[in-house]
Design a protein around this motif. Structure first.
Motif, PDB file in Angstrom:
ATOM      1  N   PHE A  29       0.802  -1.220   0.000  1.00 45.41           N
ATOM      2  CA  PHE A  29       0.000   0.000   0.000  1.00 45.41           C
ATOM      3  C   PHE A  29       0.840   1.278   0.000  1.00 45.41           C
ATOM      4  CE2 PHE A  29      -3.262  -3.015   1.328  1.00 45.41           C
ATOM      5  CZ  PHE A  29      -4.295  -2.642   0.487  1.00 45.41           C
ATOM      6  N   PRO A  30       1.771   1.450   0.921  1.00 44.88           N
ATOM      7  CA  PRO A  30       2.479   2.739   0.950  1.00 44.88           C
ATOM      8  C   PRO A  30       3.557   2.918  -0.115  1.00 44.88           C
ATOM      9  CG  PRO A  30       3.233   1.370   2.759  1.00 44.88           C
ATOM     10  CD  PRO A  30       2.104   0.642   2.104  1.00 44.88           C
ATOM     11  N   VAL A  43       2.229   4.531  -3.358  1.00 49.20           N
ATOM     12  CA  VAL A  43       1.698   5.854  -3.010  1.00 49.20           C
ATOM     13  C   VAL A  43       2.849   6.828  -2.794  1.00 49.20           C
ATOM     14  CG1 VAL A  43       0.444   7.152  -1.236  1.00 49.20           C
ATOM     15  CG2 VAL A  43      -0.456   4.958  -2.057  1.00 49.20           C
ATOM     16  N   TRP A  44       3.841   6.394  -2.032  1.00 50.24           N
ATOM     17  CA  TRP A  44       4.999   7.237  -1.764  1.00 50.24           C
ATOM     18  C   TRP A  44       5.737   7.557  -3.070  1.00 50.24           C
ATOM     19  CZ3 TRP A  44       8.880   5.731   2.671  1.00 50.24           C
ATOM     20  CH2 TRP A  44       9.718   6.816   2.948  1.00 50.24           C
ATOM     21  N   TRP A  45       5.886   6.566  -3.934  1.00 51.39           N
ATOM     22  CA  TRP A  45       6.587   6.756  -5.199  1.00 51.39           C
ATOM     23  C   TRP A  45       5.858   7.777  -6.077  1.00 51.39           C
ATOM     24  CZ3 TRP A  45       5.329   5.586 -10.349  1.00 51.39           C
ATOM     25  CH2 TRP A  45       6.393   5.667 -11.245  1.00 51.39           C
ATOM     26  N   VAL A  46       4.536   7.652  -6.184  1.00 43.36           N
ATOM     27  CA  VAL A  46       3.751   8.576  -7.001  1.00 43.36           C
ATOM     28  C   VAL A  46       3.828   9.994  -6.428  1.00 43.36           C
ATOM     29  CG1 VAL A  46       1.369   9.174  -7.670  1.00 43.36           C
ATOM     30  CG2 VAL A  46       2.194   6.834  -7.924  1.00 43.36           C
ATOM     31  N   LEU A  47       3.696  10.125  -5.122  1.00 40.58           N
ATOM     32  CA  LEU A  47       3.786  11.448  -4.506  1.00 40.58           C
ATOM     33  C   LEU A  47       5.169  12.054  -4.704  1.00 40.58           C
ATOM     34  CD1 LEU A  47       1.784  10.841  -1.195  1.00 40.58           C
ATOM     35  CD2 LEU A  47       1.027  12.080  -3.256  1.00 40.58           C
TER      36      LEU A  47
END
Length: 145
Positions: A105-106, A109-113
């Motif tokens: 999950f993270p 998300v972290w990569w895209v952000l």
């Protein structure tokens, strides 16, 4: 002779229990050796935060630690899976699944952000530590509840 005075004899460990404790001891030994070598391999004056966050490793240490981790963990895992019973296997499987979710999950998300400039660069070790913590909490809860 009272119960307090009766000598207690230890039952010999079963082969399964011996494999179980050998696998956990081997994993702890490998981690301790790599950790101790990591500290000894650091240049004079390098702090703990720099060592874990940004400090460069020597090539010799990196290669040896990677080999010790991979080979040692593979051996410990084989011994562990040969030794566990159904209850522990159930706890291990659910803990592993929860640990995987803690990464799955993270991480994207972290990569895209990060790609959008909204977060710092993803830290693989931080994500790895998150999976270990989640895995340990779920495993201990299922094993000892």
């Amino acid at each position: 002779m009272t119960d307090a005075e009766t000598p207690r004899t230890r039952r010999p460990m079963s082969p399964r229990r011996r494999r179980y404790w050998t696998s956990l001891g081997l994993a702890a030994l490998i981690g301790g050796l790599i950790g101790g070598w990591l500290v000894a391999d650091q240049p004079e004056g390098r702090g703990l935060t720099e060592m874990f966050a940004t400090g460069a490793l020597t090539p010799g240490f990196a290669i040896a630690a990677a080999l010790c981790w991979t080979i040692g963990l593979a051996i410990a895992m084989i011994l562990y899976h040969r030794a566990i019973d159904d209850h522990e296997e159930h706890a291990w499987l659910w803990a592993s699944t929860a640990g995987w979710y803690a990464l799955m999950f993270p991480a994207p998300v972290w990569w895209v952000l990060h790609r959008a400039g909204l977060a710092p660069s993803p830290d693989a070790m931080l994500l790895f530590l998150l999976t270990l913590v989640v895995n340990a909490v779920v495993y201990l809860w299922l094993k000892f509840r």
